[in-house]
Design a protein around this motif. Structure first.
Motif, mmCIF file in Angstrom:
data_model
loop_
_atom_site.group_PDB
_atom_site.id
_atom_site.type_symbol
_atom_site.label_atom_id
_atom_site.label_comp_id
_atom_site.label_asym_id
_atom_site.label_seq_id
_atom_site.Cartn_x
_atom_site.Cartn_y
_atom_site.Cartn_z
ATOM 1 N N SER A 1 -0.172 22.168 -28.416
ATOM 2 C CA SER A 1 0.373 22.911 -27.284
ATOM 3 C C SER A 1 -0.129 24.353 -27.261
ATOM 4 C CB SER A 1 1.905 22.866 -27.304
ATOM 5 O OG SER A 1 2.413 23.309 -28.537
ATOM 6 N N VAL A 2 -0.362 24.936 -28.412
ATOM 7 C CA VAL A 2 -0.926 26.291 -28.457
ATOM 8 C C VAL A 2 -2.357 26.276 -27.930
ATOM 9 C CG1 VAL A 2 -1.602 28.196 -29.974
ATOM 10 C CG2 VAL A 2 0.572 27.032 -30.340
ATOM 11 N N ASN A 3 -3.107 25.243 -28.286
ATOM 12 C CA ASN A 3 -4.455 25.088 -27.765
ATOM 13 C C ASN A 3 -4.434 25.020 -26.244
ATOM 14 O OD1 ASN A 3 -7.127 24.395 -27.264
ATOM 15 N ND2 ASN A 3 -7.193 22.708 -28.732
ATOM 16 N N ALA A 4 -3.480 24.276 -25.708
ATOM 17 C CA ALA A 4 -3.377 24.155 -24.256
ATOM 18 C C ALA A 4 -3.025 25.489 -23.604
ATOM 19 C CB ALA A 4 -2.332 23.099 -23.903
ATOM 20 N N THR A 5 -2.177 26.273 -24.270
ATOM 21 C CA THR A 5 -1.806 27.586 -23.723
ATOM 22 C C THR A 5 -3.001 28.526 -23.709
ATOM 23 O OG1 THR A 5 0.449 27.307 -24.558
ATOM 24 C CG2 THR A 5 -0.225 29.535 -23.976
ATOM 25 N N ARG A 6 -3.786 28.493 -24.765
ATOM 26 C CA ARG A 6 -4.992 29.328 -24.785
ATOM 27 C C ARG A 6 -5.996 28.860 -23.727
ATOM 28 N NH1 ARG A 6 -10.798 29.250 -27.111
ATOM 29 N NH2 ARG A 6 -11.434 31.062 -25.883
#
Length: 390
Positions: free
Chosen positions: A267-272
């Motif tokens: 999910s952090v990857n998606a936010t970035r």
């Protein structure tokens, strides 16, 4: 015909011992030192011992810093300890065998000291220099204080000493010439498939305190290697150089290059997403220490330099000369699908702020030894970033 008289046996022994003793004297102590000005005028590749004062560390052809030394890889000598004109300085390469004792980042107290250095006189940073030294010594000291290069390297630091082998065609170059030379060195690498990246990351990013886990880039969380996948709390393969910047996707080459692929919370990857890197924005709740806004991402302090050096690598490795896009850094954000990534001025700040640590150096070595057979030169030589983009 007159015969030459034979030497007395004792004279022969004395002569042999004298020659042997001369050969055992370390070069820096046995040779008559020349001045820095003389060395600047003798850039002919011949070996010499140069005596001068340490006046700083060269980071580019016309730049010598006198504090906040970025590495242990070079120093500048002058005939006066107060010399500030780079044209009156000799740039000295410091190879791995000597860095612990003679590198300025580790030994800033060397500034102002008068020393003798022995080695071939030739260009370094496109400037009069001395490369591949064989000995260093405090000027005027006895032979026992001389440090000479070991027959075989004894360094155990990740990266080792690759200046005389891997990087030999880049030494002494600056700017575009250095970038071109490095591209020629690092582009001859083994390429992985996108599936192979999963297994590579389990090795390159292994938690040094728990071999069953990997360290996630943005969160710093230690997580089981087996939890890779697509669920929100799994980890996946983050393209630090966003794969849409140049539209290379997961193609073999830039899309699978482990030097810029890192394990990251899904999910952090998606936010970035595909955002460029810059300062500021709002805190990322799931990744404390990271910040983001509409078009940029700021990683946590502990990996700011890591991010910068991964992008530096990509901009040098992929020059459009092997069927891949020509990737370049710029000073913009919101680069979209163009083959550019920013923000260069901020990346250079992060690079200086967060130098390579043990984890990053080990990672570079593992990629070289076990997977791609190429290195990130900005981990081995942090000063080269400013030389190319500074």
């Amino acid at each position: 015909m007159r015969l030459r008289p034979l030497l007395h046996p004792l004279a022969v022994v004395v002569s042999v011992l004298a020659v042997a003793a001369a050969l055992l004297v370390p070069t820096a102590a046995g040779a008559t030192p020349i001045t820095v000005d003389q060395a600047i005028g003798r850039q002919n590749g011949a070996s010499a011992t140069v005596r001068g004062y340490v006046v700083g560390q060269p980071t580019a052809t016309t730049t010598v810093v006198r504090s906040n030394f970025p590495s242990d890889h070079a120093l500048a000598l002058a005939d006066s300890p107060s010399q500030t004109a780079t044209g009156r300085m000799l740039y000295v390469q410091i190879t791995a065998a000597f860095r612990a004792q003679w590198g300025l980042r580790t030994n800033p107290g060397l500034l102002g000291r008068r020393i003798d250095v022995t080695g071939p006189l030739g260009a370094y940073f496109s400037h009069p220099g001395l490369t591949s030294p064989t000995a260093f010594a405090d000027a005027g000291t006895s032979p026992t204080s001389t440090t000479t290069a070991p027959t075989t390297s004894t360094t155990t630091a990740p990266g080792g000493d690759y200046d005389d082998t891997y990087y030999r065609n880049a030494l002494g170059k600056t700017g575009a010439s250095l970038k071109t030379a490095l591209n020629g060195i690092i582009r001859t690498n083994t390429k992985l498939s996108y599936d192979q990246v999963w297994e590579a990351l389990k090795v390159t990013d292994q938690d040094p305190d728990n071999s069953a886990n990997v360290i996630l880039l943005y969160t710093g969380r230690s997580q089981s290697k087996t939890t890779n996948g697509g669920d929100p709390d799994d980890w996946n393969r983050e393209h630090v150089w966003a794969k849409s910047h140049g539209d290379f996707g997961t193609a073999t080459g830039p899309g699978t290059d482990v030097h810029h692929l890192r394990p990251t919370d899904v999910s952090v990857n998606a936010t970035r997403g595909n955002k460029d890197f810059d300062l500021g924005g709002s805190p990322v709740g799931e990744a404390p220490g990271n910040y983001t806004d509409a078009d940029s991402w700021e990683p946590r302090d502990a990996v700011k330099g890591d991010v910068a050096r991964m992008l530096f690598y990509m901009a040098v490795r992929y020059e459009g000369n092997d069927g891949h896009p020509n990737l370049e850094l710029n000073n913009s954000v919101g680069n979209g699908t163009a083959p550019y990534h920013g923000k260069l001025s901020v990346l250079l700040q992060w690079h200086a702020q967060d130098p390579p640590d043990a984890f990053e150096k080990r990672r570079n070595q593992v990629i070289y030894d076990n997977f791609q057979r190429n290195r990130n030169p900005f981990i081995d030589h942090p000063e080269w970033a400013a030389t190319i983009w500074g």
